[in-house]
Design a protein around this motif. Structure first.
Motif, PDB file in Angstrom:
ATOM      1  N   UNK A 159       0.830  -1.200   0.000  1.00 43.52           N
ATOM      2  CA  UNK A 159       0.000   0.000   0.000  1.00 43.52           C
ATOM      3  C   UNK A 159       0.869   1.257   0.000  1.00 43.52           C
ATOM      4  N   UNK A 160       1.904   1.255   0.852  1.00 46.30           N
ATOM      5  CA  UNK A 160       2.792   2.412   0.920  1.00 46.30           C
ATOM      6  C   UNK A 160       3.460   2.684  -0.426  1.00 46.30           C
ATOM      7  N   UNK A 161       3.830   1.620  -1.111  1.00 43.25           N
ATOM      8  CA  UNK A 161       4.531   1.764  -2.386  1.00 43.25           C
ATOM      9  C   UNK A 161       3.677   2.509  -3.411  1.00 43.25           C
ATOM     10  N   UNK A 162       2.357   2.265  -3.365  1.00 47.57           N
ATOM     11  CA  UNK A 162       1.455   2.882  -4.344  1.00 47.57           C
ATOM     12  C   UNK A 162       0.873   4.205  -3.849  1.00 47.57           C
ATOM     13  N   UNK A 163       1.081   4.539  -2.578  1.00 45.37           N
ATOM     14  CA  UNK A 163       0.473   5.740  -1.997  1.00 45.37           C
ATOM     15  C   UNK A 163       1.120   7.015  -2.517  1.00 45.37           C
ATOM     16  N   UNK A 164       0.337   8.089  -2.508  1.00 42.38           N
ATOM     17  CA  UNK A 164       0.893   9.415  -2.793  1.00 42.38           C
ATOM     18  C   UNK A 164       1.535   9.984  -1.533  1.00 42.38           C
ATOM     19  N   UNK A 165       0.917   9.736  -0.369  1.00 42.43           N
ATOM     20  CA  UNK A 165       1.466  10.186   0.910  1.00 42.43           C
ATOM     21  C   UNK A 165       1.071   9.189   1.995  1.00 42.43           C
ATOM     22  N   UNK A 166       1.842   9.206   3.078  1.00 42.77           N
ATOM     23  CA  UNK A 166       1.577   8.362   4.241  1.00 42.77           C
ATOM     24  C   UNK A 166       1.196   9.257   5.414  1.00 42.77           C
ATOM     25  N   UNK A 167       0.145   8.882   6.125  1.00 45.80           N
ATOM     26  CA  UNK A 167      -0.280   9.653   7.284  1.00 45.80           C
ATOM     27  C   UNK A 167       0.456   9.190   8.537  1.00 45.80           C
ATOM     28  N   UNK A 168       1.052  10.145   9.259  1.00 44.19           N
ATOM     29  CA  UNK A 168       1.613   9.903  10.587  1.00 44.19           C
ATOM     30  C   UNK A 168       0.908  10.872  11.528  1.00 44.19           C
ATOM     31  N   UNK A 169       0.166  10.328  12.498  1.00 43.44           N
ATOM     32  CA  UNK A 169      -0.648  11.190  13.349  1.00 43.44           C
ATOM     33  C   UNK A 169      -0.554  10.779  14.811  1.00 43.44           C
ATOM     34  N   UNK A 170      -0.507  11.765  15.673  1.00 41.90           N
ATOM     35  CA  UNK A 170      -0.510  11.549  17.121  1.00 41.90           C
ATOM     36  C   UNK A 170      -1.052  12.808  17.771  1.00 41.90           C
ATOM     37  N   UNK A 171      -2.128  12.656  18.547  1.00 44.58           N
ATOM     38  CA  UNK A 171      -2.775  13.807  19.172  1.00 44.58           C
ATOM     39  C   UNK A 171      -1.775  14.600  20.014  1.00 44.58           C
ATOM     40  N   UNK A 172      -1.839  15.910  19.945  1.00 41.81           N
ATOM     41  CA  UNK A 172      -0.924  16.755  20.701  1.00 41.81           C
ATOM     42  C   UNK A 172      -1.513  17.088  22.067  1.00 41.81           C
ATOM     43  N   UNK A 173      -0.658  17.485  22.991  1.00 43.46           N
ATOM     44  CA  UNK A 173      -1.075  17.837  24.337  1.00 43.46           C
ATOM     45  C   UNK A 173       0.126  18.164  25.193  1.00 43.46           C
ATOM     46  N   UNK A 174      -0.125  18.531  26.431  1.00 48.81           N
ATOM     47  CA  UNK A 174       0.953  18.934  27.327  1.00 48.81           C
ATOM     48  C   UNK A 174       1.770  17.751  27.823  1.00 48.81           C
ATOM     49  N   UNK A 175       1.175  16.577  27.885  1.00 46.37           N
ATOM     50  CA  UNK A 175       1.868  15.404  28.417  1.00 46.37           C
ATOM     51  C   UNK A 175       3.038  14.994  27.532  1.00 46.37           C
ATOM     52  N   UNK A 176       4.139  14.514  28.132  1.00 45.41           N
ATOM     53  CA  UNK A 176       5.265  14.023  27.332  1.00 45.41           C
ATOM     54  C   UNK A 176       4.899  12.823  26.457  1.00 45.41           C
ATOM     55  N   UNK A 177       3.820  12.126  26.788  1.00 46.79           N
ATOM     56  CA  UNK A 177       3.365  11.003  25.952  1.00 46.79           C
ATOM     57  C   UNK A 177       3.026  11.494  24.550  1.00 46.79           C
TER      58      UNK A 177
END
Length: 401
Positions: free
Chosen positions: A289-307
């Motif tokens: 799937x990645x090979x044929x993709x135009x872009x890859x989504x990388x997502x992680x909710x932001x916040x004050x915690x170091x997590x």
């Protein structure tokens, strides 16, 4: 060296500790692993593993201890964690084999590696703890623990005791050190940053990936956990606001706690033709799937915690694909992607996500190719599996001196 590895998860669960252990064997070390019966990401414990207490795979000696398999609900998850903690500590207290060093990988929760601390202390050998998840902070972020309650104080003291029991702590994101020093009140002298090794296929025989044909138009691919932190529903809402003139498809590969909610969201918005759910896939299939993709989504909710500031493994594996990245991420992950220059980084606000997707749709092929090449080059220089393993092996060997 004789290395004892303690981690709740191992093959056939899709976790990075498996290739790490096998690579250490290839480098000439004797490796034994204490782990649980596989169930994470699986439909219960597979039949071949029920009642199995020992096996050898690719040169690694694997000791499996009983645990209560994961099911739906918080209580089941708590029992899963506690059962491994109890079983592993009991097994390690009776283990007669001698080792030069203990290496533990703490995914979630840190209590899963308590037995490693006990064994190392009892036998007078060093313990290297590889921290991929912060405790008790992760429990707070997940909404399972209130910092004002007694339970938090119990988890805090328990976590701190385990971390203090390690001779060396390897952290997967630089900002984790601030948490150890300021919140856990620990010295920084034995804490060092080590990139998380990218997850590679750990099947006995590499399964050939089926060639995939993606629809005509722009294809954005996400593969991984579909939970609260991954912003999949927010992405679906943004896709629903895109103009219809140019074909756009958002591919979601994987499952998780918010999978059904994400499916409902796409159905409510009437965009099932633009948001396509593929379910779990093997690492090799995801690569297709990645090979044929135009872009890859990388997502992680932001916040004050170091997590929220972590560098997720998904970011590292996405760099390896040589594709541009559409990023909804803050903290260490954002800083890294800004440094590399192969990503379209968007603030996690509805209208800005829509605007970012519109920008992505109209990037020319030359620009996308240059972005992908920048990501691949950064991966090869800093995050390739063998390069990270060189650093990890050095940390383990130096701990013995």
């Amino acid at each position: 060296m004789r290395i004892l590895i303690v981690c709740q998860y191992y093959y056939p669960e899709k976790v990075t500790i498996t290739p790490i252990a096998e690579n250490l064997v290839k480098r000439g070390h004797q490796v034994s692993v204490v782990t649980g019966l596989p169930n994470y990401g699986l439909d219960g414990i597979p039949n071949p593993y029920r009642g199995l207490s020992y096996e050898e795979r690719n040169g690694v000696k694997i000791h499996r201890v009983w645990l209560r398999p994961r099911k739906k609900g918080k209580l089941s998850l708590i029992l899963n964690y506690l059962s491994f903690n109890f079983s592993s500590r009991r097994f390690l207290s009776r283990l007669k084999e001698e080792f030069d060093v203990v290496y533990s990988m703490s995914m979630s929760p840190v209590m899963s590696v308590e037995g490693a601390c006990t064994y190392a202390r009892k036998h007078g050998i060093p313990h290297v703890l590889h921290c991929l998840d912060l405790w008790p902070e992760s429990a707070v972020v997940a909404g399972n623990v209130n910092p004002e309650h007694l339970l938090y104080r119990i988890l805090y003291r328990w976590s701190r005791k385990i971390y203090l029991g390690a001779d060396e702590i390897l952290i997967s994101s630089p900002s984790f050190k601030d948490y150890f020093v300021s919140t856990l009140r620990m010295p920084s002298s034995n804490i060092s940053y080590l990139p998380q090794p990218p997850l590679i296929e750990a099947d006995e025989e590499a399964r050939p990936a089926k060639d995939v044909e993606l629809p005509e138009g722009f294809n954005l691919v996400y593969a991984g956990n579909v939970g609260k932190l991954q912003l999949i529903e927010e992405m679906i809402e943004a896709v629903g606001k895109l103009p219809k003139e140019k074909p756009f498809h958002f591919h979601v590969i994987g499952t998780g706690a918010n999978f059904e909610a994400a499916e409902r969201k796409a159905k409510e918005l009437g965009i099932q033709d633009r948001v396509l759910f593929h379910g779990p896939k093997s690492v090799a299939e995801v690569s297709s799937f990645y090979e044929k993709a135009d872009m890859i989504l990388v997502s992680l909710r932001s916040g004050a915690s170091p997590v929220y500031k972590t560098i997720p493994n998904k970011l590292i594996t996405s760099l390896a694909c040589g594709k541009p990245i559409f990023a909804l991420i803050a903290g260490d992950g954002r800083a890294l992607l800004e440094q590399i220059g192969g990503s379209l980084i968007v603030d996690q606000i509805g209208e800005k996500i829509v605007a970012g997707l519109e920008t992505a749709m109209f990037l020319d092929e030359e620009t996308k190719k240059a972005m992908g090449e920048a990501n691949r080059e950064a991966f090869e220089k800093r995050f390739a599996f063998e390069k990270v393993m060189d650093q990890l092996e050095a940390a383990i060997v130096s701990a013995k001196k």
